[in-house]
Design a protein around this motif. Sequence first.
Motif, short mmCIF file in Angstrom:
data_model
loop_
_atom_site.label_atom_id
_atom_site.label_comp_id
_atom_site.label_asym_id
_atom_site.label_seq_id
_atom_site.Cartn_x
_atom_site.Cartn_y
_atom_site.Cartn_z
N ALA A 13 4.11 9.00 5.94
CA ALA A 13 3.83 10.34 6.44
C ALA A 13 2.73 10.99 5.61
O ALA A 13 2.30 12.11 5.89
CB ALA A 13 5.10 11.18 6.40
N GLY A 14 2.29 10.28 4.58
CA GLY A 14 1.24 10.80 3.70
C GLY A 14 0.87 9.74 2.68
O GLY A 14 1.50 8.68 2.63
N PRO A 15 -0.16 10.03 1.86
CA PRO A 15 -0.69 9.05 0.91
C PRO A 15 0.36 8.44 -0.01
O PRO A 15 0.24 7.28 -0.40
CB PRO A 15 -1.71 9.86 0.10
N ASP A 16 1.41 9.18 -0.33
CA ASP A 16 2.46 8.64 -1.20
C ASP A 16 3.11 7.40 -0.60
O ASP A 16 3.60 6.54 -1.33
CB ASP A 16 3.57 9.68 -1.43
N GLY A 17 3.11 7.34 0.72
CA GLY A 17 3.77 6.22 1.39
C GLY A 17 2.85 5.06 1.72
O GLY A 17 3.29 4.04 2.27
N PHE A 18 1.55 5.19 1.41
CA PHE A 18 0.63 4.08 1.71
C PHE A 18 0.93 2.90 0.79
O PHE A 18 1.13 3.09 -0.40
CB PHE A 18 -0.84 4.49 1.50
N PRO A 19 0.93 1.67 1.33
CA PRO A 19 1.09 0.52 0.44
C PRO A 19 -0.16 0.36 -0.42
O PRO A 19 -1.22 0.87 -0.08
CB PRO A 19 1.25 -0.65 1.42
N ALA A 20 -0.01 -0.36 -1.55
CA ALA A 20 -1.15 -0.57 -2.43
C ALA A 20 -2.31 -1.16 -1.65
O ALA A 20 -2.13 -2.02 -0.79
CB ALA A 20 -0.74 -1.49 -3.56
N ALA A 21 -3.52 -0.68 -1.94
CA ALA A 21 -4.71 -1.14 -1.23
C ALA A 21 -5.17 -2.47 -1.82
O ALA A 21 -6.03 -2.52 -2.68
CB ALA A 21 -5.81 -0.09 -1.31
N SER A 22 -4.57 -3.56 -1.34
CA SER A 22 -4.86 -4.86 -1.96
C SER A 22 -5.36 -5.90 -0.95
O SER A 22 -5.80 -6.97 -1.34
CB SER A 22 -3.58 -5.39 -2.63
N VAL A 23 -5.30 -5.55 0.34
CA VAL A 23 -5.65 -6.51 1.39
C VAL A 23 -6.54 -5.77 2.41
O VAL A 23 -6.34 -4.58 2.65
CB VAL A 23 -4.36 -7.02 2.10
N SER A 24 -7.52 -6.48 2.99
CA SER A 24 -8.39 -5.87 4.00
C SER A 24 -7.60 -5.25 5.13
O SER A 24 -6.63 -5.83 5.62
CB SER A 24 -9.31 -6.94 4.61
N GLU A 25 -8.05 -4.07 5.57
CA GLU A 25 -7.34 -3.36 6.63
C GLU A 25 -8.28 -2.99 7.77
O GLU A 25 -9.46 -2.72 7.57
CB GLU A 25 -6.70 -2.08 6.06
N VAL A 26 -7.72 -3.00 8.98
CA VAL A 26 -8.43 -2.54 10.16
C VAL A 26 -7.58 -1.43 10.77
O VAL A 26 -6.39 -1.63 11.02
CB VAL A 26 -8.63 -3.68 11.19
N ALA A 27 -8.17 -0.27 10.97
CA ALA A 27 -7.41 0.89 11.46
C ALA A 27 -7.63 1.09 12.95
O ALA A 27 -8.74 0.90 13.46
CB ALA A 27 -7.85 2.13 10.69
N PHE A 28 -6.58 1.47 13.65
CA PHE A 28 -6.64 1.69 15.10
C PHE A 28 -6.42 3.16 15.41
O PHE A 28 -5.45 3.76 14.96
CB PHE A 28 -5.59 0.82 15.80
N LEU A 29 -7.33 3.70 16.20
CA LEU A 29 -7.35 5.13 16.50
C LEU A 29 -7.53 5.36 17.98
O LEU A 29 -8.30 4.65 18.63
CB LEU A 29 -8.62 5.72 15.87
#
Length: 196
Positions: A13-29
């Motif tokens: 629900a916010g940055p606190d819940g984001f998993p560690a940024a360790s793997v490439s990500e593709v975002a869908f909007l």
Amino acid sequence: MKIESAEWLATAAGPDGFPAASVSEVAFLGRSNVGKSSLLNALVRRKKLARTSSAPGKTRLIHFYRVTRSGREIRLVDLPGYGYAKVSKTERESWRGLVESYLEGRATLRAAVLLQDLRRDISEDETLLIDWLREREIPVVLAITKIDKLKTMRRKARLTELQREVPIERERVVATSAEKRIGIDALWRAIDSLQS
Ligand SMILES: Nc1nc2c(ncn2[C@@H]2O[C@H](COP(=O)(O)OP(=O)(O)O)[C@@H](O)[C@H]2O)c(=O)[nH]1
Ligand SMILES: [Mg+2]
């Protein structure tokens, strides 16, 4: 292209819940009901990894999925939909706050896939988003959704119209149907071409 695994990783629900940024990500909007959950499921060949519904809820959450494909790990990030008919200014601001908190500072973000329903016109929501992403040098792929809804001739004409309306190169505009599994490999190829 083989999908070896696809699983839910986290919901935030916010940055606190984001998993560690360790793997490439593709975002869908995309606008709510554009077919985002369906397209995510089609991409990973799972029927119900992302939830689909005809009555979209209003919960603003970001879902992270971990996918292994041809031996490589990648994350697909499902951002909350926008454009509900009746949302207050406060709700719009909260959507923007959450989405920007992810898109602005994510070191592992490789690309954004923006979804657009074939039968709808590009609205200011999409134009502003495209400009916003370009300013931040986040590569954008436009996935046109639900192309099975129009017959071939009308479909072609509509695709040409949409292509003209967006400042996105032709190679990065992909016509898809989650239902008929059209354009799914092409969408993966477009995503791959943006990954470094
Ligand atoms: N005909 C058709 N319907 C689709 C397609 N993709 C999604 N839908 C329908 O559109 C509605 C919204 O889909 P969903 O994936 O939940 O959209 P989301 O709100 O963007 O996640 C559902 O009723 C889906 O069955 C498609 O490719 N073709
Ligand atoms: Mg959805």
